[in-house]
Design a protein around this motif. Structure first.
Motif, PDB file in Angstrom:
ATOM      1  N   VAL A  76     -43.966 -31.456  -0.886  1.00  0.00           N
ATOM      2  CA  VAL A  76     -42.599 -31.472  -1.441  1.00  0.00           C
ATOM      3  C   VAL A  76     -42.349 -32.659  -2.367  1.00  0.00           C
ATOM      4  O   VAL A  76     -41.291 -32.738  -3.005  1.00  0.00           O
ATOM      5  N   SER A  77     -43.301 -33.598  -2.453  1.00  0.00           N
ATOM      6  CA  SER A  77     -43.083 -34.808  -3.259  1.00  0.00           C
ATOM      7  C   SER A  77     -43.180 -34.498  -4.748  1.00  0.00           C
ATOM      8  O   SER A  77     -43.986 -33.679  -5.182  1.00  0.00           O
ATOM      9  N   THR A  78     -42.353 -35.155  -5.532  1.00  0.00           N
ATOM     10  CA  THR A  78     -42.383 -35.008  -6.984  1.00  0.00           C
ATOM     11  C   THR A  78     -42.747 -36.349  -7.622  1.00  0.00           C
ATOM     12  O   THR A  78     -42.472 -37.413  -7.069  1.00  0.00           O
ATOM     13  N   SER A  79     -43.371 -36.285  -8.767  1.00  0.00           N
ATOM     14  CA  SER A  79     -43.762 -37.494  -9.493  1.00  0.00           C
ATOM     15  C   SER A  79     -44.134 -37.093 -10.917  1.00  0.00           C
ATOM     16  O   SER A  79     -44.328 -35.897 -11.197  1.00  0.00           O
ATOM     17  N   PRO A  80     -44.249 -38.046 -11.840  1.00  0.00           N
ATOM     18  CA  PRO A  80     -44.699 -37.699 -13.193  1.00  0.00           C
ATOM     19  C   PRO A  80     -46.083 -37.063 -13.203  1.00  0.00           C
ATOM     20  O   PRO A  80     -46.407 -36.291 -14.112  1.00  0.00           O
ATOM     21  N   GLU A  81     -46.890 -37.372 -12.187  1.00  0.00           N
ATOM     22  CA  GLU A  81     -48.245 -36.811 -12.132  1.00  0.00           C
ATOM     23  C   GLU A  81     -48.269 -35.384 -11.597  1.00  0.00           C
ATOM     24  O   GLU A  81     -49.228 -34.651 -11.808  1.00  0.00           O
ATOM     25  N   PHE A  82     -47.199 -34.978 -10.900  1.00  0.00           N
ATOM     26  CA  PHE A  82     -47.186 -33.667 -10.243  1.00  0.00           C
ATOM     27  C   PHE A  82     -45.802 -33.051 -10.440  1.00  0.00           C
ATOM     28  O   PHE A  82     -44.857 -33.362  -9.725  1.00  0.00           O
ATOM     29  N   LEU A  83     -45.709 -32.144 -11.405  1.00  0.00           N
ATOM     30  CA  LEU A  83     -44.410 -31.650 -11.869  1.00  0.00           C
ATOM     31  C   LEU A  83     -44.077 -30.229 -11.417  1.00  0.00           C
ATOM     32  O   LEU A  83     -43.143 -29.630 -11.944  1.00  0.00           O
ATOM     33  N   SER A  84     -44.792 -29.697 -10.438  1.00  0.00           N
ATOM     34  CA  SER A  84     -44.566 -28.299 -10.060  1.00  0.00           C
ATOM     35  C   SER A  84     -43.133 -28.025  -9.631  1.00  0.00           C
ATOM     36  O   SER A  84     -42.604 -26.931  -9.845  1.00  0.00           O
ATOM     37  N   PHE A  85     -42.480 -28.982  -8.990  1.00  0.00           N
ATOM     38  CA  PHE A  85     -41.084 -28.828  -8.587  1.00  0.00           C
ATOM     39  C   PHE A  85     -40.138 -29.549  -9.535  1.00  0.00           C
ATOM     40  O   PHE A  85     -38.960 -29.747  -9.204  1.00  0.00           O
ATOM     41  N   GLY A  86     -40.621 -29.918 -10.705  1.00  0.00           N
ATOM     42  CA  GLY A  86     -39.791 -30.715 -11.605  1.00  0.00           C
ATOM     43  C   GLY A  86     -39.803 -32.170 -11.179  1.00  0.00           C
ATOM     44  O   GLY A  86     -40.615 -32.605 -10.350  1.00  0.00           O
TER      45      GLY A  86
END
Length: 503
Positions: A430-440
């Motif tokens: 569930v974590s979001t970051s600039p490296e992982f944008l699947s959830f925005g």
């Protein structure tokens, strides 16, 4: 020659020529895909006067186009012509700068993407009006998840019995179909409550609505801009979409009236129908449209993510027994109970989910926004008012970020990354970051991702404990290279097994 000149100047010929000329002129002048000044256009095709070839190329080669743009501009912003119109592509380094900028509107992006200025398609705008839906999800849904785990697991078991017939022999299934039923029924259980979640008419509407809406958008977008205000009344897909909305009202509004008429001391069901009605607190808000927006946001994305995950597991079957062991161990550790904390403890499953999401990207670009005024970024880049911006997702396969073999499925990848200093929270599903944008990322990161995570874990546990899985022949894959779209005809095989535990 005389006859040819006579034919040429006949009134009907002159009218036809003039009409065609005016049509082409209006189509060229009145358009929504004119490039923005000041940004290099990448992916354009010579003599493609109306951008049709460039848009088609974007549909199939979006990632390559943006990678080419990044190389051509040496990491500077550039623009592309998408199927929706032009967008300025900002490299990943801008994510933190734009993540919470109120001048960049998600609502403005939805207005262009979903064509919400037209009746029928305007349902989607409900999700971006004020904060009613966002508050209901963040405040009510996320907090209620702990008490819903067992109910959702029971509902999922019921769905599987109906959609995967017991079989001691290997049996074909087009998995996207049961995956969609799982997502629809579990979402309905939380959105509409126990009384309506098995209503077959509603389940059918909730599954069809997103597909019909996308078909309606494509049908309307195929017309020139200047004709859309007139033709939208006659487009069959929009007419059908309006019928689905009317049918939804017939199902939901009577239930809503029963709840509103109930005595104040009678506890309301814990579902989004009650939450939306409470959060609006007398403000004008169409609860039925809100429910339809939630189905658009939840059902098809969750079913696609679950399908991609199952495809990865049948291609890498060594993970199936490992995941079963983890499920059984956690269940026993929690005194043979199944709850929100149990789901959090499924760290290998969480890692496999995130790895599958990394490889099976749902969109080649995320963080889509519209500039509501001229915006000057920290390095002097000027985003003009009305321009749409986006951020590519191809760095989600970057070796420098994710380590060795970034194009191969490694179910332990994020489990290892969570064990590194500072990585425990950064690399959860569930974590979001600039490296992982699947959830925005930022203010408009998907607020329903915590529910989606629980849904997928609950469903996967049932799928793995009650069935064996394999694939014969070529491994399943996406219909498109730039984003994961499952082919509805793709078949994998299952057979029943006796579960070690009953969740």
């Amino acid at each position: 020659m005389f006859i040819s000149q006579q034919l040429l100047w006949r009134p009907e010929v002159v009218t036809l020529v003039l009409t065609g000329t005016v049509y082409l002129l209006l189509r060229y002048v009145i358009r929504d895909d004119r490039p923005y000044p000041g940004f290099q256009l990448v992916g354009s095709i010579p003599r493609d006067w109306f951008g049709m070839k460039a848009k088609k190329n974007w549909e199939t080669n979006a990632i390559k186009i943006m990678q080419d743009g990044d190389r051509m501009t040496k990491g500077r912003p550039f623009q592309v012509l998408t199927n929706l119109g032009p967008s300025i592509v900002l490299p990943k380094k801008y994510c933190d700068e734009i993540r919470s900028d109120s001048r960049l509107s998600f609502r403005g992006f939805i207005q262009r993407q979903a064509m919400t200025d037209y009746p029928g398609l305007d349902v989607v705008h409900v999700g971006t009006e004020g904060d009613i839906i966002q508050t209901a999800i963040r405040k009510n849904l996320t907090q209620a998840l702990g008490g819903l785990t067992q109910a959702l697991s029971t509902e999922c078991a019921s769905v599987l019995k109906e959609n995967l017939e017991p079989s001691n022999d290997w049996t074909d299934t087009r998995f996207i179909m049961p995956a969609t039923q799982i997502a629809a029924r579990l979402s309905a259980r939380v959105f509409l409550g126990e009384r309506l979640c098995r209503n077959k008419d509603w389940i059918e509407i909730s599954i069809r609505f997103t597909v019909v809406m996308m078909m309606a958008q494509d049908a309307l977008r195929s017309w020139p801009v200047f004709l859309r205000p007139f033709v939208h009344y006659f487009i069959p897909e929009i007419i059908y979409l309006k019928r689905l909305i009317r049918d939804s009202r017939k199902i939901i509004e009577p239930e809503l009236e029963i709840r509103r008429a109930a005595r104040p001391d009678v506890a309301k069901p814990e579902d989004s129908l009650s939450w939306l009605d409470d959060v609006r607190a007398g403000r004008p808000f169409d609860v039925v449209s809100g429910q339809l927006f939630l189905t658009v946001a939840a059902i098809h994305t969750t079913s696609v993510v679950l399908t991609a995950l199952m495809y990865d597991l049948v291609k890498n079957p060594e993970y199936i027994p490992l995941l079963r062991e983890e499920i059984i161990q956690v269940y026993k550790e929690d005194n043979n109970s199944w709850n929100k904390i149990s789901l959090y403890k499924l760290k290998l499953m969480d890692s496999c989910m995130k790895e599958s999401q990394r490889l099976n990207i749902l969109g080649a670009n995320m963080m889509n926004r519209r500039a509501e005024e001229n915006i000057t970024l920290s390095d002097g880049v000027l985003i003009p008012k009305g321009a749409h911006i986006t951020v590519p997702t191809y760095h989600m396969r970057d070796k420098e970020i994710f380590g060795e073999n970034p194009y191969q499925f490694d179910g332990h990848r994020f489990l290892r990354m969570r064990q590194e200093p500072g990585g425990e929270n950064k690399w959860q599903f569930v974590s979001t970051s600039p490296e992982f944008l699947s959830f925005g990322y930022g203010n408009h990161a998907c607020p329903g991702r915590f529910f989606a995570s629980n849904e997928i874990k609950i469903a996967l546990a049932q799928l793995l404990l009650h069935y064996d899985w394999k694939v014969d022949g070529d491994p399943p894959k996406s219909k498109f290279a730039s984003r994961f779209v499952p082919d509805p005809e793709t078949v994998i095989q299952y057979k029943s097994r006796t579960p070690e535990i009953e969740l």
